[in-house]
Scaffold this motif. Structure first.
Motif, PDB file in Angstrom:
ATOM      1  N   GLN A 247       0.841  -1.193   0.000  1.00 21.48           N
ATOM      2  CA  GLN A 247       0.000   0.000   0.000  1.00 21.48           C
ATOM      3  C   GLN A 247       0.880   1.250   0.000  1.00 21.48           C
ATOM      4  O   GLN A 247       1.844   1.339   0.762  1.00 21.48           O
ATOM      5  N   LYS A 248       0.515   2.184  -0.839  1.00 24.90           N
ATOM      6  CA  LYS A 248       1.194   3.469  -0.892  1.00 24.90           C
ATOM      7  C   LYS A 248       0.234   4.545  -0.406  1.00 24.90           C
ATOM      8  O   LYS A 248      -0.858   4.709  -0.949  1.00 24.90           O
ATOM      9  N   PHE A 249       0.654   5.252   0.619  1.00 28.82           N
ATOM     10  CA  PHE A 249      -0.200   6.301   1.179  1.00 28.82           C
ATOM     11  C   PHE A 249      -0.316   7.456   0.190  1.00 28.82           C
ATOM     12  O   PHE A 249       0.685   7.966  -0.319  1.00 28.82           O
ATOM     13  N   MET A 250      -1.558   7.877  -0.069  1.00 29.23           N
ATOM     14  CA  MET A 250      -1.801   8.978  -0.997  1.00 29.23           C
ATOM     15  C   MET A 250      -2.151  10.267  -0.265  1.00 29.23           C
ATOM     16  O   MET A 250      -1.450  11.259  -0.380  1.00 29.23           O
ATOM     17  N   GLU A 251      -3.239  10.233   0.532  1.00 30.84           N
ATOM     18  CA  GLU A 251      -3.649  11.436   1.235  1.00 30.84           C
ATOM     19  C   GLU A 251      -4.674  11.083   2.298  1.00 30.84           C
ATOM     20  O   GLU A 251      -5.244   9.979   2.297  1.00 30.84           O
ATOM     21  N   ILE A 252      -4.896  12.038   3.200  1.00 31.18           N
ATOM     22  CA  ILE A 252      -5.965  11.930   4.194  1.00 31.18           C
ATOM     23  C   ILE A 252      -7.149  12.735   3.682  1.00 31.18           C
ATOM     24  O   ILE A 252      -7.003  13.898   3.319  1.00 31.18           O
ATOM     25  N   ARG A 253      -8.307  12.102   3.650  1.00 32.61           N
ATOM     26  CA  ARG A 253      -9.507  12.776   3.174  1.00 32.61           C
ATOM     27  C   ARG A 253     -10.428  13.077   4.341  1.00 32.61           C
ATOM     28  O   ARG A 253     -10.785  12.182   5.115  1.00 32.61           O
ATOM     29  N   LYS A 254     -10.783  14.347   4.454  1.00 33.88           N
ATOM     30  CA  LYS A 254     -11.664  14.799   5.520  1.00 33.88           C
ATOM     31  C   LYS A 254     -13.122  14.523   5.158  1.00 33.88           C
ATOM     32  O   LYS A 254     -13.495  14.438   3.983  1.00 33.88           O
ATOM     33  N   LEU A 255     -13.924  14.375   6.193  1.00 27.14           N
ATOM     34  CA  LEU A 255     -15.356  14.224   6.002  1.00 27.14           C
ATOM     35  C   LEU A 255     -15.938  15.564   5.535  1.00 27.14           C
ATOM     36  O   LEU A 255     -15.727  16.600   6.165  1.00 27.14           O
ATOM     37  N   VAL A 256     -16.639  15.532   4.413  1.00 21.43           N
ATOM     38  CA  VAL A 256     -17.238  16.742   3.859  1.00 21.43           C
ATOM     39  C   VAL A 256     -18.591  16.962   4.525  1.00 21.43           C
ATOM     40  O   VAL A 256     -19.432  16.055   4.555  1.00 21.43           O
ATOM     41  N   LYS A 257     -18.795  18.166   5.061  1.00 18.40           N
ATOM     42  CA  LYS A 257     -20.055  18.510   5.719  1.00 18.40           C
ATOM     43  C   LYS A 257     -20.694  19.672   4.971  1.00 18.40           C
ATOM     44  O   LYS A 257     -20.031  20.663   4.676  1.00 18.40           O
ATOM     45  N   LEU A 258     -21.993  19.523   4.673  1.00 18.26           N
ATOM     46  CA  LEU A 258     -22.724  20.538   3.943  1.00 18.26           C
ATOM     47  C   LEU A 258     -23.815  21.127   4.823  1.00 18.26           C
ATOM     48  O   LEU A 258     -24.530  20.400   5.531  1.00 18.26           O
ATOM     49  N   ALA A 259     -23.950  22.451   4.763  1.00 20.14           N
ATOM     50  CA  ALA A 259     -25.062  23.133   5.418  1.00 20.14           C
ATOM     51  C   ALA A 259     -26.329  22.911   4.589  1.00 20.14           C
ATOM     52  O   ALA A 259     -26.262  22.539   3.411  1.00 20.14           O
ATOM     53  N   PRO A 260     -27.509  23.136   5.163  1.00 21.68           N
ATOM     54  CA  PRO A 260     -28.748  22.896   4.404  1.00 21.68           C
ATOM     55  C   PRO A 260     -28.851  23.710   3.120  1.00 21.68           C
ATOM     56  O   PRO A 260     -29.533  23.300   2.187  1.00 21.68           O
ATOM     57  N   TYR A 261     -28.201  24.863   3.043  1.00 21.05           N
ATOM     58  CA  TYR A 261     -28.280  25.705   1.853  1.00 21.05           C
ATOM     59  C   TYR A 261     -27.112  25.474   0.897  1.00 21.05           C
ATOM     60  O   TYR A 261     -27.003  26.167  -0.122  1.00 21.05           O
ATOM     61  N   GLU A 262     -26.231  24.521   1.173  1.00 19.31           N
ATOM     62  CA  GLU A 262     -25.063  24.274   0.340  1.00 19.31           C
ATOM     63  C   GLU A 262     -25.273  23.042  -0.536  1.00 19.31           C
ATOM     64  O   GLU A 262     -25.954  22.089  -0.146  1.00 19.31           O
ATOM     65  N   ASN A 263     -24.629  23.061  -1.713  1.00 17.23           N
ATOM     66  CA  ASN A 263     -24.675  21.950  -2.656  1.00 17.23           C
ATOM     67  C   ASN A 263     -23.289  21.751  -3.233  1.00 17.23           C
ATOM     68  O   ASN A 263     -22.507  22.700  -3.353  1.00 17.23           O
ATOM     69  N   MET A 264     -22.981  20.498  -3.587  1.00 19.36           N
ATOM     70  CA  MET A 264     -21.716  20.166  -4.233  1.00 19.36           C
ATOM     71  C   MET A 264     -21.993  19.261  -5.422  1.00 19.36           C
ATOM     72  O   MET A 264     -23.010  18.556  -5.473  1.00 19.36           O
ATOM     73  N   VAL A 265     -21.035  19.266  -6.355  1.00 17.95           N
ATOM     74  CA  VAL A 265     -21.117  18.413  -7.542  1.00 17.95           C
ATOM     75  C   VAL A 265     -19.838  17.590  -7.610  1.00 17.95           C
ATOM     76  O   VAL A 265     -18.736  18.156  -7.572  1.00 17.95           O
ATOM     77  N   LEU A 266     -19.972  16.270  -7.687  1.00 21.30           N
ATOM     78  CA  LEU A 266     -18.844  15.358  -7.821  1.00 21.30           C
ATOM     79  C   LEU A 266     -18.840  14.756  -9.218  1.00 21.30           C
ATOM     80  O   LEU A 266     -19.902  14.514  -9.807  1.00 21.30           O
ATOM     81  N   ILE A 267     -17.645  14.515  -9.754  1.00 22.93           N
ATOM     82  CA  ILE A 267     -17.488  13.882 -11.063  1.00 22.93           C
ATOM     83  C   ILE A 267     -16.804  12.539 -10.843  1.00 22.93           C
ATOM     84  O   ILE A 267     -15.706  12.473 -10.271  1.00 22.93           O
ATOM     85  N   ASP A 268     -17.428  11.450 -11.280  1.00 25.45           N
ATOM     86  CA  ASP A 268     -16.844  10.119 -11.102  1.00 25.45           C
ATOM     87  C   ASP A 268     -15.908   9.793 -12.256  1.00 25.45           C
ATOM     88  O   ASP A 268     -15.666  10.623 -13.149  1.00 25.45           O
ATOM     89  N   LYS A 269     -15.377   8.566 -12.249  1.00 26.41           N
ATOM     90  CA  LYS A 269     -14.397   8.181 -13.266  1.00 26.41           C
ATOM     91  C   LYS A 269     -15.003   8.098 -14.662  1.00 26.41           C
ATOM     92  O   LYS A 269     -14.277   8.129 -15.669  1.00 26.41           O
ATOM     93  N   ASP A 270     -16.342   7.959 -14.758  1.00 27.10           N
ATOM     94  CA  ASP A 270     -17.015   7.914 -16.060  1.00 27.10           C
ATOM     95  C   ASP A 270     -17.444   9.288 -16.537  1.00 27.10           C
ATOM     96  O   ASP A 270     -18.086   9.404 -17.595  1.00 27.10           O
ATOM     97  N   GLY A 271     -17.165  10.337 -15.769  1.00 23.63           N
ATOM     98  CA  GLY A 271     -17.532  11.689 -16.153  1.00 23.63           C
ATOM     99  C   GLY A 271     -18.947  12.071 -15.788  1.00 23.63           C
ATOM    100  O   GLY A 271     -19.424  13.135 -16.215  1.00 23.63           O
ATOM    101  N   GLN A 272     -19.635  11.251 -15.023  1.00 18.93           N
ATOM    102  CA  GLN A 272     -20.992  11.558 -14.613  1.00 18.93           C
ATOM    103  C   GLN A 272     -20.986  12.537 -13.440  1.00 18.93           C
ATOM    104  O   GLN A 272     -20.108  12.481 -12.574  1.00 18.93           O
ATOM    105  N   HIS A 273     -21.992  13.413 -13.432  1.00 17.85           N
ATOM    106  CA  HIS A 273     -22.123  14.381 -12.357  1.00 17.85           C
ATOM    107  C   HIS A 273     -22.985  13.800 -11.240  1.00 17.85           C
ATOM    108  O   HIS A 273     -24.079  13.277 -11.493  1.00 17.85           O
ATOM    109  N   ILE A 274     -22.492  13.916 -10.022  1.00 15.60           N
ATOM    110  CA  ILE A 274     -23.216  13.450  -8.834  1.00 15.60           C
ATOM    111  C   ILE A 274     -23.511  14.673  -7.981  1.00 15.60           C
ATOM    112  O   ILE A 274     -22.586  15.343  -7.506  1.00 15.60           O
TER     113      ILE A 274
END
Length: 642
Positions: A321-348
């Motif tokens: 195993q090669k350590f890459m990074e530490i990922r923090k838990l993402v927290k969103l307020a009720p009025y906030e939105n985020m968009v994620l892009i997966d490996k297939d280019g789809q928007h989540i």
């Protein structure tokens, strides 16, 4: 030394018991010892030598010269045999060199006398005093063999010995070690202070493997002073690797390729062929705490796939195993939105109401946009946005418009807008503020072109932006998933400074006129208020006078009633036989008398002419002597009538 005396046939020299003389005869050299007189021809060369007193820490080097033409015979009975000699060093051997010289080391304490006339001896030298923590490396110049001489001792070199510099033994503490390489075999060894630290570092199988590959690796008990061998190459002194309870390191053996992980808390020394694996300029790493707020992204070196580890633990990456990074838990307020892009280019899409917290899994990226944040919204200055706020937002916009008479005017507007559909916004635009401002500008330009500068400057702001604030169906904003709530004009100013100066003067004049009108209206209002106040005051004064007069009338009426009652009683008491006119005359006379009494009692001075004074004195008792009631009720008084 004795004295020297010349004679007719030669010279005579007297020498002491600790002296010797070398005579250089035509047939060779001869040595003679004292005490005594020695005579020799004057054509012989003579040289007197004094015996050398050597102390216990001194020595000399003697070179015995051999006659190269005759190696089998001695010059005299005192010459050293050419095939064998005995030195003061029992371990010395007979050494012949190419120059036919024999070297002898003569140690003290002794009195050394010259034995061979052909000998050459050095000056007196001191032996090397080596303490218990010092050593030297000695090299035999004839054979090239090296050896180590260690203290404590007084070291006297052998013939042909080349002495190195004095060095100190290596003092290894409980946290230090060094690497020793045998230059004669090329093997390395690790020297530490405590054997137990080395033994506990390896498992039994690894210790056997190490012993197989490195036969010359020895473990030294310590703490100790380490004495290297003659052909040992010593490394710098290294400190033990120290690991606390939150650290670990990776170690690789360059000889076998075997890797292992050491976890704290512990201290240890590296093996002869071991080295710490370095990553990102680090050799010691912190153990990673995985909890509900933190996850670790690693790459599996066997499969090449990324993995996200979210199980709470004290995590140490394995060799695969090669350590890459530490990922923090993402927290969103009720009025906030985020968009994620997966490996297939789809928007989540991630919504703050449904997805309050989440981890970003491998091969997912956060979609980001660069929004213009400068006043002109020309995308020269941007801010990166990855969390989209669905609340009402506010931004200022400055742009240039041109009136019908070709005057350039700068408009500052304030735009209130809101994100209504994040999916449309992501698909259609990369900079929503820029699109909104450009569309607002085009709508306002269509209105500005209808007016000249004077009309435009006098145009109400609400009419100017009616087309923008109207609730007509605008597909532009709907297609971008945004809604413009309100647009307000903050400022209008001319681009040309001269026109702006003139326009400012016009505005100042209008302002002064309005100011003067307002001032006059204010003064009129003040005067009107003053008059109204005075009128109201006079009305109140009239009302007050009426009230006072009414009060006085009532008081006078009361006084009159009281006075009338008093007069009536007075007249009634005079009797019926006195006429009414006479009763009244009597009453008035009494009243005048009272007035004169009051005037006489005061300090007031009254000046009257005789004509103005009509005075008469009346005795009331003489007027009505027969009236008993009057006599009893009235005192004799002087009445003066004026």
């Amino acid at each position: 030394m004795g004295c020297c005396k010349s004679t007719q046939y030669g010279c005579c020299i007297a020498i002491d018991h600790d002296e010797s003389i070398i005579l250089n005869k035509p047939t060779g050299k001869e040595i003679r010892y004292g005490p005594g007189w020695f005579c020799f021809p004057s054509w012989w060369d003579a040289q007197v030598f004094k015996s050398i007193a050597l102390q216990s820490n001194q020595y000399i080097i003697v070179k015995h010269i051999i006659d190269p033409n005759n190696k089998s015979t001695s010059h005299t009975r005192n010459d050293i045999p050419l095939t064998k000699r005995t030195t003061t060093n029992e371990k010395d051997e007979l050494l012949n060199d190419s120059e036919m010289q024999l070297i002898e080391i003569v140690r003290g304490p002794q009195i050394y006398q010259l034995k061979n006339p052909y000998d050459i001896f050095s000056e007196i030298k001191s032996m090397l005093n080596l303490s218990s923590t010092q050593y030297i490396i000695v090299t035999d110049k004839l054979t090239g063999v090296k050896r180590v001489e260690c203290g404590p001792q007084l070291f006297c070199p052998k013939p042909y010995d080349e002495i190195g510099e004095i060095k100190n033994l290596y003092n290894l503490s409980s946290t230090e070690y060094l690497l020793v390489t045998d230059q004669s075999t090329g093997e390395r060894i690790t020297v530490t202070d405590l054997t137990i630290l080395i033994l506990t570092r390896y498992s039994s199988s690894y210790a056997n493997q190490l012993d197989y590959y490195n036969k010359t690796t020895y473990l030294f008990l310590g703490p100790k002073l380490f004495l290297p061998k003659a052909y040992d190459q010593i490394s710098p002194i290294y400190n033990y690797v120290v690991l606390n309870h939150t650290q670990y390191c990776r170690i690789i053996d360059s000889r076998t390729g075997v890797m292992r992980i050491e976890k704290g808390p512990k201290t240890f020394a590296l093996g002869p062929y071991e080295a710490l694996l370095r990553s990102d300029d680090q050799t010691i790493f912190d153990i990673i705490n995985i909890d509900t707020e933190n996850a670790v992204l690693v790459k599996n070196l066997d499969t090449g796939l990324d993995e996200l580890i979210t199980t709470p633990q004290k995590f140490i990456p394995s060799f695969t195993q090669k350590f890459m990074e530490i990922r923090k838990l993402v927290k969103l307020a009720p009025y906030e939105n985020m968009v994620l892009i997966d490996k297939d280019g789809q928007h989540i899409l991630k919504n703050g109401v449904k997805d309050k917290s989440f981890f970003i899994y491998p091969y997912q990226q956060v979609y980001k946009q660069n929004w213009s944040n400068d006043l002109k919204k020309d995308h020269r200055s941007t801010v990166q946005v990855d969390r989209f706020d669905t609340r009402n937002q506010y931004m200022d916009y400055e742009f240039l418009v041109r009136t019908a008479d070709n005057v350039e005017i700068i408009l500052d507007v304030s735009i209130f807008w809101q994100i209504t559909d994040l999916y449309k916004l992501v698909l259609v635009t990369q900079d929503p503020p820029e699109d909104i401002c450009n569309h607002t500008r085009s709508e306002i330009l269509s209105q500005v072109s209808k007016y000249n500068m004077k009309e435009f400057m006098g145009l109400p702001n609400s009419k100017l932006i009616d087309s923008v604030n109207s609730e007509k169906d605008d597909s532009f904003y709907e297609s971008r998933g945004v809604n413009v709530i309100r647009v307000e004009v903050l400022e209008k100013r001319c681009k040309d400074p001269e026109i702006q100066k003139i326009f400012k003067q016009i505005i100042d004049e209008k302002t002064n006129r309005i100011k003067n009108i307002e001032k006059q209206e204010a003064e009129n209002e003040v005067k009107l208020c003053d008059l109204n106040g005075k009128i109201e005051a006079e009305k109140l004064v009239g009302t007050l006078l009426k009230i006072k007069k009414e009060n006085e009338r009532q008081e006078n009426q009361a006084d009159g009633i009281a006075e009338g009652s008093r007069i009536q009683n007075f007249i009634g008491n005079l009797g019926d036989d006195v006429p009414l006119e006479r009763k009244l005359q009597i009453y008035f006379d009494i009243q005048n008398t009272k007035r004169l009494e009051l005037l006489a009692q005061s300090k007031t001075t009254l000046y009257l002419t005789p004509k103005e004074v009509d005075t008469k004195v009346i005795n009331v008792n003489t007027i009505h002597p027969s009236d008993v009631s009057i006599q009893t009720n009235m005192q004799p008084k002087l009445h003066v009538e004026v």
